[in-house]
Write a protein that holds these residues in place. Sequence first.
Motif, mmCIF file in Angstrom:
data_model
loop_
_atom_site.group_PDB
_atom_site.id
_atom_site.type_symbol
_atom_site.label_atom_id
_atom_site.label_comp_id
_atom_site.label_asym_id
_atom_site.label_seq_id
_atom_site.Cartn_x
_atom_site.Cartn_y
_atom_site.Cartn_z
ATOM 1 N N THR A 58 0.993 14.996 -13.408
ATOM 2 C CA THR A 58 -0.121 15.429 -14.251
ATOM 3 C C THR A 58 -0.423 16.906 -14.016
ATOM 4 O O THR A 58 -0.641 17.658 -14.969
ATOM 5 C CB THR A 58 -1.374 14.571 -13.968
ATOM 6 O OG1 THR A 58 -1.055 13.212 -14.249
ATOM 7 C CG2 THR A 58 -2.540 15.001 -14.833
ATOM 8 N N SER A 102 0.822 -1.216 0.000
ATOM 9 C CA SER A 102 0.000 0.000 0.000
ATOM 10 C C SER A 102 0.858 1.268 0.000
ATOM 11 O O SER A 102 0.497 2.265 -0.633
ATOM 12 C CB SER A 102 -0.968 -0.006 1.178
ATOM 13 O OG SER A 102 -0.259 -0.102 2.403
ATOM 14 N N ARG A 114 -0.185 11.938 -9.866
ATOM 15 C CA ARG A 114 -1.047 13.136 -9.788
ATOM 16 C C ARG A 114 -0.222 14.412 -9.875
ATOM 17 O O ARG A 114 -0.576 15.355 -10.568
ATOM 18 C CB ARG A 114 -1.865 13.116 -8.493
ATOM 19 C CG ARG A 114 -3.055 12.177 -8.540
ATOM 20 C CD ARG A 114 -4.022 12.425 -7.386
ATOM 21 N NE ARG A 114 -3.401 12.291 -6.075
ATOM 22 C CZ ARG A 114 -3.327 11.148 -5.383
ATOM 23 N NH1 ARG A 114 -3.838 10.050 -5.891
ATOM 24 N NH2 ARG A 114 -2.750 11.117 -4.208
ATOM 25 N N GLU A 115 0.900 14.450 -9.172
ATOM 26 C CA GLU A 115 1.764 15.639 -9.179
ATOM 27 C C GLU A 115 2.330 15.898 -10.570
ATOM 28 O O GLU A 115 2.343 17.041 -11.041
ATOM 29 C CB GLU A 115 2.895 15.468 -8.167
ATOM 30 C CG GLU A 115 3.716 16.703 -7.940
ATOM 31 C CD GLU A 115 2.943 17.856 -7.308
ATOM 32 O OE1 GLU A 115 3.336 19.015 -7.569
ATOM 33 O OE2 GLU A 115 1.970 17.626 -6.569
ATOM 34 N N ASP A 155 0.773 6.692 -6.908
ATOM 35 C CA ASP A 155 -0.416 7.512 -7.195
ATOM 36 C C ASP A 155 -0.137 8.994 -6.977
ATOM 37 O O ASP A 155 -0.491 9.837 -7.801
ATOM 38 C CB ASP A 155 -1.604 7.085 -6.318
ATOM 39 C CG ASP A 155 -2.220 5.778 -6.757
ATOM 40 O OD1 ASP A 155 -1.938 5.334 -7.897
ATOM 41 O OD2 ASP A 155 -2.989 5.200 -5.959
ATOM 42 N N ARG A 156 0.506 9.321 -5.858
ATOM 43 C CA ARG A 156 0.807 10.737 -5.565
ATOM 44 C C ARG A 156 1.754 11.333 -6.604
ATOM 45 O O ARG A 156 1.565 12.456 -7.065
ATOM 46 C CB ARG A 156 1.396 10.872 -4.158
ATOM 47 C CG ARG A 156 0.347 10.803 -3.064
ATOM 48 C CD ARG A 156 0.897 11.186 -1.695
ATOM 49 N NE ARG A 156 1.943 10.278 -1.222
ATOM 50 C CZ ARG A 156 1.711 9.073 -0.701
ATOM 51 N NH1 ARG A 156 0.491 8.626 -0.584
ATOM 52 N NH2 ARG A 156 2.723 8.321 -0.287
ATOM 53 N N ILE A 157 2.775 10.587 -6.977
ATOM 54 C CA ILE A 157 3.720 11.080 -7.987
ATOM 55 C C ILE A 157 3.002 11.275 -9.323
ATOM 56 O O ILE A 157 3.212 12.281 -10.005
ATOM 57 C CB ILE A 157 4.914 10.114 -8.134
ATOM 58 C CG1 ILE A 157 5.784 10.167 -6.885
ATOM 59 C CG2 ILE A 157 5.736 10.444 -9.381
ATOM 60 C CD1 ILE A 157 6.855 9.092 -6.830
ATOM 61 N N GLY A 196 0.492 3.943 -2.978
ATOM 62 C CA GLY A 196 0.130 5.318 -2.641
ATOM 63 C C GLY A 196 1.151 6.320 -3.149
ATOM 64 O O GLY A 196 0.799 7.389 -3.658
ATOM 65 N N THR A 197 2.425 5.968 -3.031
ATOM 66 C CA THR A 197 3.488 6.853 -3.508
ATOM 67 C C THR A 197 3.421 7.014 -5.017
ATOM 68 O O THR A 197 3.534 8.126 -5.543
ATOM 69 C CB THR A 197 4.869 6.304 -3.076
ATOM 70 O OG1 THR A 197 4.900 6.202 -1.659
ATOM 71 C CG2 THR A 197 5.995 7.204 -3.555
#
Length: 67
Positions: A61, A47, A58-59, A54-56, A51-52
């Motif tokens: 994008t 997880s 989004r950032e 996903d965050r990268i 999560g990491t």
Amino acid sequence: MGAIDSPTPLKLTIGQYAQMAEAGVFAPGARVELIEGSIYEMPPIGSLHAGTVDRIGRELTLRLGRR
């Protein structure tokens, strides 16, 4: 009595690895990677890793948009 030779590991090429995958050598959904010619079974993504990533994503994008 003669000397016994030690077995030599077989190092695979990317092409050989791809042929194995296409031939169905690995189970569907198997998490395997070719690293320096050897095949390794990889553990599931945890997880924290997911999560990491996903965050990268989004950032990137937000900062790069559709470039």
